[in-house]
Design a protein around this motif. Structure first.
Motif, mmCIF file in Angstrom:
data_model
loop_
_atom_site.group_PDB
_atom_site.id
_atom_site.type_symbol
_atom_site.label_atom_id
_atom_site.label_comp_id
_atom_site.label_asym_id
_atom_site.label_seq_id
_atom_site.Cartn_x
_atom_site.Cartn_y
_atom_site.Cartn_z
ATOM 1 N N ASP A 184 5.967 0.410 14.118
ATOM 2 C CA ASP A 184 5.044 0.665 13.171
ATOM 3 C C ASP A 184 4.697 -0.375 11.863
ATOM 4 O O ASP A 184 5.830 -0.986 11.747
ATOM 5 N N CYS A 185 3.409 -0.694 11.659
ATOM 6 C CA CYS A 185 3.108 -1.266 10.613
ATOM 7 C C CYS A 185 1.744 -0.968 10.215
ATOM 8 O O CYS A 185 0.805 -0.636 10.679
ATOM 9 N N TRP A 186 1.880 -0.740 8.903
ATOM 10 C CA TRP A 186 0.660 0.103 8.174
ATOM 11 C C TRP A 186 -0.333 -1.063 7.430
ATOM 12 O O TRP A 186 0.263 -1.560 6.424
ATOM 13 N N LEU A 187 -1.489 -0.765 7.788
ATOM 14 C CA LEU A 187 -2.284 -1.799 7.085
ATOM 15 C C LEU A 187 -2.923 -1.273 5.836
ATOM 16 O O LEU A 187 -3.717 -0.018 5.821
ATOM 17 N N ALA A 188 -3.130 -1.749 4.648
ATOM 18 C CA ALA A 188 -3.333 -1.356 3.399
ATOM 19 C C ALA A 188 -4.651 -2.303 3.211
ATOM 20 O O ALA A 188 -4.508 -3.309 2.722
ATOM 21 N N ALA A 189 -5.532 -1.822 3.495
ATOM 22 C CA ALA A 189 -6.845 -2.655 3.204
ATOM 23 C C ALA A 189 -7.894 -1.683 2.218
ATOM 24 O O ALA A 189 -8.718 -2.134 1.749
ATOM 25 N N VAL A 190 -7.168 -0.561 1.731
ATOM 26 C CA VAL A 190 -7.666 0.265 0.647
ATOM 27 C C VAL A 190 -6.776 -0.321 -0.749
ATOM 28 O O VAL A 190 -5.897 -0.938 -0.525
ATOM 29 N N PRO A 191 -7.698 -0.233 -1.868
ATOM 30 C CA PRO A 191 -6.862 -0.673 -3.112
ATOM 31 C C PRO A 191 -5.440 0.097 -3.321
ATOM 32 O O PRO A 191 -5.305 1.149 -3.287
ATOM 33 N N LEU A 192 -4.478 -0.885 -3.597
ATOM 34 C CA LEU A 192 -3.450 -0.266 -4.160
ATOM 35 C C LEU A 192 -3.082 0.487 -5.409
ATOM 36 O O LEU A 192 -2.480 1.219 -5.781
ATOM 37 N N PHE A 193 -4.337 0.127 -6.054
ATOM 38 C CA PHE A 193 -4.608 1.001 -7.530
ATOM 39 C C PHE A 193 -4.929 2.380 -7.148
ATOM 40 O O PHE A 193 -5.090 2.836 -8.040
ATOM 41 N N HIS A 194 -5.547 2.497 -5.784
ATOM 42 C CA HIS A 194 -5.824 3.764 -5.547
ATOM 43 C C HIS A 194 -4.455 4.587 -5.056
ATOM 44 O O HIS A 194 -3.874 4.102 -4.276
ATOM 45 N N ILE A 195 -4.453 6.043 -4.946
ATOM 46 C CA ILE A 195 -3.515 6.583 -4.215
ATOM 47 C C ILE A 195 -3.179 6.173 -2.817
ATOM 48 O O ILE A 195 -2.057 6.303 -2.147
ATOM 49 N N SER A 196 -4.251 6.030 -2.033
ATOM 50 C CA SER A 196 -4.365 5.839 -0.678
ATOM 51 C C SER A 196 -3.342 4.684 -0.388
ATOM 52 O O SER A 196 -2.960 4.497 0.596
ATOM 53 N N GLY A 197 -3.817 3.561 -1.327
ATOM 54 C CA GLY A 197 -3.012 2.290 -1.016
ATOM 55 C C GLY A 197 -1.695 2.624 -1.478
ATOM 56 O O GLY A 197 -0.672 1.893 -1.142
ATOM 57 N N GLY A 208 11.162 2.046 5.546
ATOM 58 C CA GLY A 208 11.715 0.651 5.998
ATOM 59 C C GLY A 208 10.819 0.160 7.126
ATOM 60 O O GLY A 208 11.099 -0.429 8.165
ATOM 61 N N MET A 209 9.394 0.288 6.648
ATOM 62 C CA MET A 209 8.084 -0.121 7.502
ATOM 63 C C MET A 209 7.539 -1.264 6.918
ATOM 64 O O MET A 209 7.229 -1.268 5.838
ATOM 65 N N PRO A 210 7.157 -2.278 7.951
ATOM 66 C CA PRO A 210 6.475 -3.382 7.178
ATOM 67 C C PRO A 210 5.055 -2.998 6.851
ATOM 68 O O PRO A 210 4.513 -1.849 7.621
ATOM 69 N N MET A 211 4.231 -3.376 5.729
ATOM 70 C CA MET A 211 2.962 -3.164 5.347
ATOM 71 C C MET A 211 2.131 -4.418 5.470
ATOM 72 O O MET A 211 2.915 -5.529 5.196
ATOM 73 N N ARG A 212 1.148 -4.329 6.067
ATOM 74 C CA ARG A 212 0.207 -5.352 6.062
ATOM 75 C C ARG A 212 -0.924 -5.374 4.919
ATOM 76 O O ARG A 212 -1.530 -4.116 5.080
ATOM 77 N N LEU A 213 -1.016 -6.404 4.306
ATOM 78 C CA LEU A 213 -1.885 -6.242 3.023
ATOM 79 C C LEU A 213 -3.403 -7.037 3.160
ATOM 80 O O LEU A 213 -3.170 -8.212 3.710
ATOM 81 N N GLN A 214 -4.420 -6.418 3.010
ATOM 82 C CA GLN A 214 -5.772 -7.370 2.768
ATOM 83 C C GLN A 214 -6.254 -7.297 1.079
ATOM 84 O O GLN A 214 -6.208 -6.198 0.570
ATOM 85 N N PRO A 215 -6.477 -8.593 0.646
ATOM 86 C CA PRO A 215 -6.918 -8.382 -0.564
ATOM 87 C C PRO A 215 -8.128 -7.729 -0.899
ATOM 88 O O PRO A 215 -8.287 -6.834 -1.876
ATOM 89 N N SER A 216 -9.132 -7.620 0.236
ATOM 90 C CA SER A 216 -10.243 -6.735 0.141
ATOM 91 C C SER A 216 -10.492 -6.577 1.746
ATOM 92 O O SER A 216 -9.993 -7.432 2.604
#
Length: 493
Positions: A184-197, A208-216
């Protein structure tokens, strides 16, 4: 008091070489993330950050933001997550209301608050010498970890307190429902300042799962990562999913992609059917800031037979529909009421609001829905008057308050109207004072100076009266009837 080992410290001990976070260009293992967070913690200690204090982050999605969240946890500080889309006025209000002593801001955002002496840019913080400090070895699940402001139906923003326990049980409940797989790798394209992010940050270190970040959000890049099998789970709102589908064209996702977690309000049925046709595993979900992310999710085996449902509550949670103080019958609409260890213990410095919303451990959401005979939730309305624009919560009363502060405005009402891109956008109806001459652009400019861009009304109509009931309460649901007939889309009554 329930104590646990500090999450990042424990994760770095258990699986130090696993990738913790990546943005497609840089990546860090849990050991490297731990060391980076420890360095930030020592710099924060140099400026005097102490346990129990509130420190705000004004940052866009990037690896340093993840590091700083954990750095503040190391110090036992409470993290206030600030929405980067807010105006200086809105940000200042939240800082003053919360009592935050420091703001860590991205270099390009540090000037947003002018000469506020509480602001320290990430660059300035990075240049500071490190102080000796003892990392907190444990966290108390009852302690407040993070605070996020959300506007209530009255329009006054309130700081939602999220404890370590709320985040822990949110992650556990999600894992029990969606499962956790080795790749598993979870993509965070939603803002980290929101609870979803932010919830993805918590799941990453707990699982212990990698997360992938998009700035926007970048749909082309996201689809590329999914097609290459680098991302297996993604959190989206409907507007994001529509863009992913448009970019995807005739292609189909590989079997490695197993979960598109769809929140942010009820999804249009045509969108869900399009995903079904393309084999995209969409998990509709219902949650809020007060529940530390999802609290109801539709299990995959019901995705076709219960199309349009948000599902059943996560394993540790409970749900009921209440109508006039009684539990509603199946298919009877009423207020959605939830309970569970991922539900907030209240609003920061708002005992009255806390008492009104939480009774006997049950959170009265103000949202309207019904349960079918099998207990599946169908959300009819998010806080009846709430506008959800591109996944952002927009509260009419907040916009009305700004419009009413204009010297030319006598009355104001705001409601949501349908929009192909954002799902909904706010639309205002204004009655001017006798002799006043403000026009639409002047009022929109007035709003732009005081509200985030997504809260500024897309249209402002000038009317002679606003619909009110016998008690003179504004009837927002009737506002759309005031739109001139020639401007009403076919979907309007």
């Amino acid at each position: 008091m329930t104590m646990m080992p500090n999450w990042l410290k424990q994760r770095a001990f258990l699986t130090p070489e696993r990738v913790a976070v990546s943005d497609g260009k840089r990546s860090k293992t849990f050991a490297a993330l731990h060391e980076a967070a420890a360095v930030w913690a020592r710099r924060l200690a140099r400026v005097g950050v102490k346990e129990g204090e509130i420190v705000a982050l004004l940052m866009k999605n990037r690896i340093e933001m993840v590091e700083l969240v954990h750095a503040l946890f190391f110090l036992g500080a409470r993290v206030l997550l600030l929405n980067v889309r807010l105006t200086a006025y809105e940000l200042g209000w939240q800082l003053d209301d919360s009592g935050a002593r420091l703001v860590i801001a991205d270099n390009d955002l540090a000037g947003r608050l002018g000469g506020d002496g509480r602001v320290l840019s990430v660059e300035e913080l990075a240049a500071l010498p490190e102080a000796e400090v003892d990392e907190k070895e444990t966290c108390d699940l009852d302690d407040v970890a993070t605070i996020m402001y959300t506007s209530g139906t009255t329009g006054a923003p309130k700081g939602v307190m999220q404890t370590y326990g709320n985040h822990w049980w949110s992650a556990v409940g999600s894992a029990l429902n969606l499962g956790v797989q080795e790749n598993d790798c979870w993509l965070a394209a939603v803002p980290l300042f929101h609870i979803s992010g932010l919830s993805i940050v918590m799941r990453s270190v707990i699982y212990g799962m990698p997360m992938r970040l998009q700035p926007s959000f970048d749909p082309e890049e996201a689809n590329d990562w999914i097609m290459r099998g680098e991302v297996t789970v993604m959190s989206v709102v409907a507007a994001m999913l529509q863009r992913l589908l448009a970019v995807l064209g005739d292609a189909r996702y590989p079997d490695t992609f197993r979960c598109m977690l769809l929140g942010g309000g009820p999804a249009p049925r045509p969108l869900l059917e399009a995903c079904k046709d393309k084999g995209i595993p969409v998990y509709q979900t219902y949650g809020m800031t007060e529940t530390a992310s999802q609290i109801v999710t539709l299990a995959p085996e019901y995705s076709l037979t219960k199309l349009g449902s948000a599902g059943k509550p996560l394993f540790p949670a409970q749900l009921r529909i209440e109508n006039d103080g009684k539990t509603a019958a199946p298919y009877e609409a009423g207020e959605i009421v939830v309970k569970g260890p991922n539900v907030t213990k209240g609003y920061w410095r708002r005992p009255e609001a806390t008492a009104a919303a939480i009774r006997d451990g049950w959170l009265y959401t103000g949202d309207i829905g019904y349960l079918d005979e099998e207990g599946f939730l169908y959300v009819l309305d998010r806080r009846s008057d709430l506008i959800i624009s591109g996944g952002e919560n927009v509260y009419p009363a907040e916009i009305e308050a700004v419009l009413l502060s204009h010297p030319d405005v006598e009355e104001a009402g705001v409601t949501g109207i349908e929009d192909e891109t954002w799902g909904q956008v706010p639309c205002a109806f204004v009655r001017l004072k006798p002799g006043a001459a403000a026009d639409e652009e002047a009022l929109r400019a007035f709003c732009r100076a005081r509200l985030a861009k997504y809260k500024v009304p897309a249209r402002i109509y000038f009317v002679n009266r606003l619909p009110r009931n016998a008690a003179q309460k504004l009837l927002r649901r009737e506002l759309k009837t005031l739109i001139p007939a020639e401007e009403k889309p076919a979907s309007h009554p």
